[in-house]
Design an enzyme around this catalytic site. Structure first.
Site, PDB file in Angstrom:
ATOM      1  N   ARG A  31       0.944  -1.017   0.155  1.00 46.36           N
ATOM      2  CA  ARG A  31      -0.257  -0.205   0.184  1.00 46.36           C
ATOM      3  C   ARG A  31       0.984   1.303  -0.140  1.00 46.36           C
ATOM      4  NH1 ARG A  31       2.616   2.181   3.269  1.00 46.36           N
ATOM      5  NH2 ARG A  31       2.826   1.868   5.442  1.00 46.36           N
ATOM      6  N   GLU A  37      -1.202  10.212   8.483  1.00 47.04           N
ATOM      7  CA  GLU A  37       0.081   9.248   9.061  1.00 47.04           C
ATOM      8  C   GLU A  37       0.231   9.310  10.345  1.00 47.04           C
ATOM      9  OE1 GLU A  37       1.338   6.767   7.235  1.00 47.04           O
ATOM     10  OE2 GLU A  37       1.855   8.185   5.670  1.00 47.04           O
ATOM     11  N   HIS A  38       0.590   8.241  11.193  1.00 51.97           N
ATOM     12  CA  HIS A  38       0.432   7.988  12.470  1.00 51.97           C
ATOM     13  C   HIS A  38      -0.597   8.341  13.242  1.00 51.97           C
ATOM     14  CE1 HIS A  38       4.742   6.586  12.806  1.00 51.97           C
ATOM     15  NE2 HIS A  38       4.997   7.374  11.770  1.00 51.97           N
ATOM     16  N   GLY A 129      11.166  -3.548   3.126  1.00 57.26           N
ATOM     17  CA  GLY A 129      11.640  -2.515   4.263  1.00 57.26           C
ATOM     18  C   GLY A 129      11.423  -1.070   3.245  1.00 57.26           C
ATOM     19  N   GLY A 131       8.789   0.820   3.118  1.00 53.84           N
ATOM     20  CA  GLY A 131       7.481   1.436   3.849  1.00 53.84           C
ATOM     21  C   GLY A 131       6.301   1.387   2.999  1.00 53.84           C
ATOM     22  N   SER A 133       4.598  -1.541   3.080  1.00 48.76           N
ATOM     23  CA  SER A 133       3.863  -2.526   4.146  1.00 48.76           C
ATOM     24  C   SER A 133       4.244  -3.812   3.105  1.00 48.76           C
ATOM     25  CB  SER A 133       2.435  -2.298   3.548  1.00 48.76           C
ATOM     26  OG  SER A 133       1.871  -1.530   4.662  1.00 48.76           O
ATOM     27  N   SER A 134       5.404  -4.288   2.860  1.00 47.08           N
ATOM     28  CA  SER A 134       5.807  -5.764   2.576  1.00 47.08           C
ATOM     29  C   SER A 134       5.210  -6.736   3.680  1.00 47.08           C
ATOM     30  CB  SER A 134       7.220  -5.723   2.182  1.00 47.08           C
ATOM     31  OG  SER A 134       7.990  -5.184   3.255  1.00 47.08           O
ATOM     32  N   ASP A 179      -2.196  -1.008   7.522  1.00 49.92           N
ATOM     33  CA  ASP A 179      -1.639  -1.781   6.329  1.00 49.92           C
ATOM     34  C   ASP A 179      -2.477  -2.831   6.020  1.00 49.92           C
ATOM     35  OD1 ASP A 179       0.137   0.551   7.016  1.00 49.92           O
ATOM     36  OD2 ASP A 179       1.965  -0.829   7.533  1.00 49.92           O
ATOM     37  N   TYR A 229       9.064   4.224  16.839  1.00 48.51           N
ATOM     38  CA  TYR A 229       7.445   3.891  16.647  1.00 48.51           C
ATOM     39  C   TYR A 229       6.947   3.667  17.775  1.00 48.51           C
ATOM     40  CZ  TYR A 229       3.447   2.408  14.428  1.00 48.51           C
ATOM     41  OH  TYR A 229       2.064   2.055  14.074  1.00 48.51           O
TER      42      TYR A 229
HETATM   43  C1  GAF Z   1       3.459   1.796   9.830  1.00 51.96           C
HETATM   44  C2  GAF Z   1       2.481   1.191  10.713  1.00 51.96           C
HETATM   45  F1  GAF Z   1       2.405  -0.325  10.499  1.00 51.96           F
HETATM   46  C3  GAF Z   1       0.901   1.590  10.478  1.00 51.96           C
HETATM   47  O1  GAF Z   1       0.006   0.991  11.407  1.00 51.96           O
HETATM   48  C4  GAF Z   1       1.127   3.077  10.734  1.00 51.96           C
HETATM   49  O2  GAF Z   1       0.957   3.330  12.015  1.00 51.96           O
HETATM   50  C5  GAF Z   1       2.013   3.771   9.853  1.00 51.96           C
HETATM   51  O3  GAF Z   1       3.301   3.185  10.022  1.00 51.96           O
HETATM   52  C6  GAF Z   1       2.087   5.175  10.176  1.00 51.96           C
HETATM   53  O4  GAF Z   1       0.987   5.742   9.670  1.00 51.96           O
HETATM   54  O5  GAF Z   1       3.116   1.518   8.554  1.00 51.96           O
END
Ligand code: GAF
Length: 394
Positions: A31, A37-38, A129, A131, A133-134, A179, A229
């Site tokens: 994705r 974000e976050h 890796g 970013g 969503s692998s 994700d 994170y």
């Molecule tokens: C990573 C996390 F896996 C997601 O859940 C999300 O928090 C993202 O960071 C930040 O938006 O991809």
């Protein structure tokens, strides 16, 4: 490679390595998050889309025992990872890729659904890796494969949550739900506006061929990412506690300003990002739905600057790409650009004019290389469909 070509390739690799044809094939997409974000672990909104990059798994019943699962990754085809379904499941050592499928398998077994022994080969075009969503793609592809093998289809929300649990418990990453949800629920030509509190999905059409989403992989990944994170999550919880709300979804900018003196500056800035981003995301979804590209693009820039300055999850390479894109601006075909995903490297996403894609990619590639000495990778993806079961070729 199209999904069909990818599926055929994975099937052929399975046959070559395992000496027979696969009976089942499942795929799940990576994705890109357009904005939001976050915010997922703060009960907020996210706006991702599935991309035309997939993790595909080809599998066939085991020949070496009814409870023996053999998993192979096409990258390390020589070394299968073995799971004995007759023994209690537990995670492999930290950092082993097989933790993702193993965690999903454990989730199915915990629900009383057992696939029996099988051999599987995994092949992915989602950059690892990067970013994009692998890991969620691998989890959701595994869950989709297990559905195909067992004939038991999970409710999509339950399926996404099972995959998130796998990531928490087997990979040790305390991720939110974005994700896994988009990898399960993605729809062709649509973005997903997800309310992470109610888990209510809303599909936002994005099919105008005159605009495109351009992904730039900085090809850097700064290792502090995973620890940072968890730290961000804790800082958000601390802010919510001071504000007296269950999560930052319930906080307002006015309430945050009022509480500023009672908060440490870092916690204040983390909360300011999250509250602003939660407000920006449904607004951006409306603007994109109305084809107001310029206004949506401005929100993407605002998101990036907030992630850079308040949330502090960007890095010099991501900032460089955004600056190059912003310098091109609307006359150069760029409406907006921001980092996407967890941060500390990985990718940016830009909303651009389709007929300017080649020129923009070239300019970003050249200027980024000049500034960092690193080769960036760029690609465009239309919003893709979520996880699916494919027919093995005869
Ligand atoms: C990573 C996390 F896996 C997601 O859940 C999300 O928090 C993202 O960071 C930040 O938006 O991809």
């Amino acid at each position: 490679m199209t999904l069909t070509e990818l599926s055929n390739f994975t099937a052929a690799e399975f046959s070559r390595i395992c000496g027979r044809s696969p009976r089942w094939i499942a795929a799940a997409p990576g994705r890109v998050n357009v904005i939001g974000e976050h915010t997922d672990y703060n009960d907020g909104f996210v706006l991702p889309m599935a991309i035309e990059r997939y993790t595909v798994i080809a599998a066939a019943p085991a020949t070496k025992g009814v409870s023996r699962v053999e998993l192979r990754s096409s990258e390390k085809a020589g070394q299968p990872v073995m799971i004995d379904l007759s023994k209690p499941m537990k995670p492999f050592a930290k950092g082993i890729w097989a933790n993702y499928p193993a965690g999903v398998l454990a989730g199915f077994l915990a629900r009383g659904i057992s696939p029996g022994g099988f051999d599987a080969l995994i092949h992915s075009t989602v950059p690892l890796g990067g970013g994009l969503s692998s890991s969620a793609a691998l989890e959701v592809a595994t869950a989709t494969l297990l559905e195909a093998i067992t004939g038991r289809t999970l409710d999509p929300v339950d399926k996404a949550l099972l995959c998130q649990q796998a990531e928490h418990q087997y990979a040790g990453v305390p991720c939110g739900i974005m994700d896994q949800f988009i990898s399960v629920m993605g729809r062709k030509d649509h973005l997903l506006l997800l309310d992470c509190r109610s888990r209510k999905p809303e599909m936002v059409p994005m099919r105008d061929p005159s605009v495109a989403l351009l992904v730039t992989n900085t090809n850097v990944k700064h290792e502090l990412g995973s620890g940072e994170y968890a730290k961000r999550r804790a800082q958000c919880e601390a802010a919510a506690k001071i504000l007296g709300v269950a999560s930052l979804r319930d906080a307002t900018s006015a309430a945050l300003e009022k509480a500023r003196a009672r908060m440490d500056d870092v916690v204040f800035r983390r909360a300011r990002h999250v509250i602003g981003e939660i407000e920006r995301t449904p607004r951006a979804a409306r603007l994109l739905g109305d084809s107001d590209w310029s206004a949506a693009g401005q929100l993407m820039y605002a998101s990036h600057f907030s992630l850079r300055d308040d949330y502090e999850v960007s890095c010099a390479e991501l900032d460089a790409v955004v600056e190059i894109a912003q310098a091109l601006g609307a006359p150069g075909g760029v409406y907006g650009c921001r980092m996407t995903g967890g941060g500390f490297g990985g990718c940016t996403v830009a909303l651009v004019k389709t007929d300017a894609v080649d020129a923009i990619s070239k300019k970003i590639g050249a200027d980024y290389h000049q500034r960092t000495g690193i080769e960036a990778t760029t690609f465009v993806s239309r919003p893709a469909a979520g996880a699916t079961v494919l027919k093995p070729v005869a």
